[in-house]
Design a protein around this motif. Structure first.
Motif, PDB file in Angstrom:
ATOM      1  N   LEU A 244      16.183  42.956   5.886  1.00 47.66           N
ATOM      2  CA  LEU A 244      15.054  42.666   6.767  1.00 47.66           C
ATOM      3  C   LEU A 244      15.450  41.614   7.790  1.00 47.66           C
ATOM      4  CD1 LEU A 244      11.359  42.228   5.814  1.00 47.66           C
ATOM      5  CD2 LEU A 244      12.503  40.327   6.982  1.00 47.66           C
ATOM      6  N   ASP A 245      15.052  41.836   9.034  1.00 47.51           N
ATOM      7  CA  ASP A 245      15.313  40.861  10.087  1.00 47.51           C
ATOM      8  C   ASP A 245      14.204  40.943  11.127  1.00 47.51           C
ATOM      9  OD1 ASP A 245      18.203  39.307  10.786  1.00 47.51           O
ATOM     10  OD2 ASP A 245      16.768  39.442  12.429  1.00 47.51           O
ATOM     11  N   SER A 246      13.920  39.838  11.773  1.00 46.58           N
ATOM     12  CA  SER A 246      12.883  39.820  12.806  1.00 46.58           C
ATOM     13  C   SER A 246      13.410  40.300  14.146  1.00 46.58           C
ATOM     14  CB  SER A 246      12.316  38.406  12.969  1.00 46.58           C
ATOM     15  OG  SER A 246      13.293  37.546  13.532  1.00 46.58           O
TER      16      SER A 246
ATOM     17  N   LEU B 164      16.199  42.440  -1.960  1.00 49.05           N
ATOM     18  CA  LEU B 164      15.734  42.201  -0.593  1.00 49.05           C
ATOM     19  C   LEU B 164      16.625  41.150   0.029  1.00 49.05           C
ATOM     20  CD1 LEU B 164      13.676  42.534   1.728  1.00 49.05           C
ATOM     21  CD2 LEU B 164      12.317  40.712   0.636  1.00 49.05           C
ATOM     22  N   ASP B 165      17.268  41.496   1.140  1.00 49.45           N
ATOM     23  CA  ASP B 165      18.133  40.563   1.870  1.00 49.45           C
ATOM     24  C   ASP B 165      17.403  40.164   3.143  1.00 49.45           C
ATOM     25  OD1 ASP B 165      20.337  39.055   2.520  1.00 49.45           O
ATOM     26  OD2 ASP B 165      21.478  40.739   3.347  1.00 49.45           O
ATOM     27  N   VAL B 166      16.856  38.954   3.146  1.00 51.92           N
ATOM     28  CA  VAL B 166      15.998  38.498   4.240  1.00 51.92           C
ATOM     29  C   VAL B 166      16.850  37.787   5.301  1.00 51.92           C
ATOM     30  CG1 VAL B 166      13.861  37.307   4.789  1.00 51.92           C
ATOM     31  CG2 VAL B 166      14.263  38.070   2.455  1.00 51.92           C
ATOM     32  N   GLY B 167      16.645  38.178   6.550  1.00 53.17           N
ATOM     33  CA  GLY B 167      17.476  37.646   7.618  1.00 53.17           C
ATOM     34  C   GLY B 167      18.851  38.270   7.581  1.00 53.17           C
ATOM     35  N   CYS B 168      18.891  39.595   7.479  1.00 53.05           N
ATOM     36  CA  CYS B 168      20.149  40.301   7.210  1.00 53.05           C
ATOM     37  C   CYS B 168      21.105  40.328   8.393  1.00 53.05           C
ATOM     38  CB  CYS B 168      19.859  41.730   6.773  1.00 53.05           C
ATOM     39  SG  CYS B 168      19.058  42.743   8.045  1.00 53.05           S
ATOM     40  N   GLY B 169      20.609  40.103   9.619  1.00 54.79           N
ATOM     41  CA  GLY B 169      21.489  40.122  10.783  1.00 54.79           C
ATOM     42  C   GLY B 169      22.256  41.425  10.888  1.00 54.79           C
TER      43      GLY B 169
END
Length: 275
Positions: A72-74, A47-52
């Motif tokens: 994953l990114d917001s 899981l790569d969080v804040g992947c941009g």
């Protein structure tokens, strides 16, 4: 990022202006996540969080050909660019979704590796972010995080205007719930998030720009970023600077980049935490 987004209850101080993504898209697993590469195995699920824009994410996927990577990114707007990155590289074992690092929509123990690059500094609950990353990581897995320590950013030759910019960045960022000097705090935050001291490996990394091409790229993107990204609006609307101040800082970046003797370096904190 793994790239300075994916945060919640706050506004990323620079937003996703083209000048910001120009910086984020330069990042690779080699130049931004090298500390984790020896720990990867072909079958791993990451899981790569804040992947941009997905450049690091795509690199990680290529390194786990029998596994799978979720980016994953917001910010939904940047995920289209991430998907395009994977498509251009013909990488199939990756997907990109919108989500919140403080409320990850995955069961406990879902991933072998949970990774974040330049993200935790921007989340108002830094420890909570690491705790949530730990929750979705399987026993025996790895939580990996790398964050800039902003005050270590060093320019030669020195310029009072660039020092003014550093001080301004600290003020604006902290007014939005960020901690720009996150690098030095990662080890302590990880312990607060529930990791034993013995399970935390803390190291440093760095970026350095001094060739003609590097100076031109770095100085121009920051010259643009300081006046055209959300940072400019946040600085002015927050009463931290005037437009004239920002123009003066922009000119300093361009002047620095034009010098043949110019050099830039910084330090990043890095943690590998065994679950």
């Amino acid at each position: 990022m793994a790239q300075e987004s994916g945060h919640t209850n706050t506004t990323y101080v620079s937003g996703h202006h083209e000048s910001v993504l120009r910086s984020h898209s330069w990042r690779t697993a080699a130049n931004s996540a090298g500390y984790i590469l020896d720990s990867l195995l072909p079958h791993m699920h990451i899981l790569d969080v804040g992947c941009g824009p997905g450049t690091i994410t795509a690199d990680l996927a290529a390194l786990v050909p029998d596994g799978y990577v979720t980016g994953l990114d917001s910010a939904s707007s940047v995920l289209d660019q991430a998907r395009a990155t994977a498509t251009e590289r013909n990488i199939k074992n990756v997907k990109f979704i919108e989500g919140d690092i403080l409320k990850l929509d995955f069961p406990d123990d879902s991933f072998d590796v949970v990774h974040a690059h330049q993200l935790v500094q921007h989340v108002p609950d830094h420890v909570g972010a690491l705790r949530e990353m730990r929750r979705v990581c399987r026993p025996g897995g790895i939580v990996a995080c790398r964050e800039l320590d902003f005050s270590t950013m060093t320019f030669y030759p020195a310029d009072e205007r660039l020092q003014e910019w550093k001080e301004l960045w600290l003020k604006v960022s902290r007014s939005h719930g960020s901690e720009p000097n996150a690098g030095r705090r990662l080890k302590a935050w990880a312990h607060e998030a529930g990791f034993d001291w013995s399970s935390i490996t803390a190291t440093t990394g760095n970026w350095c720009y001094n060739t003609h091409e590097e100076r031109e790229w770095w100085s121009q993107l920051w010259a643009d970023r300081v006046v055209a990204s959300s940072f400019a609006k946040n600085a002015v609307d927050g009463g931290h600077a005037t437009e004239a101040d920002l123009t003066r800082i922009r000119e300093a970046f361009l002047a620095w980049g034009a010098r043949e003797d110019a050099w830039y370096g910084d330090i990043h904190g890095q943690i590998l935490c065994r679950v």
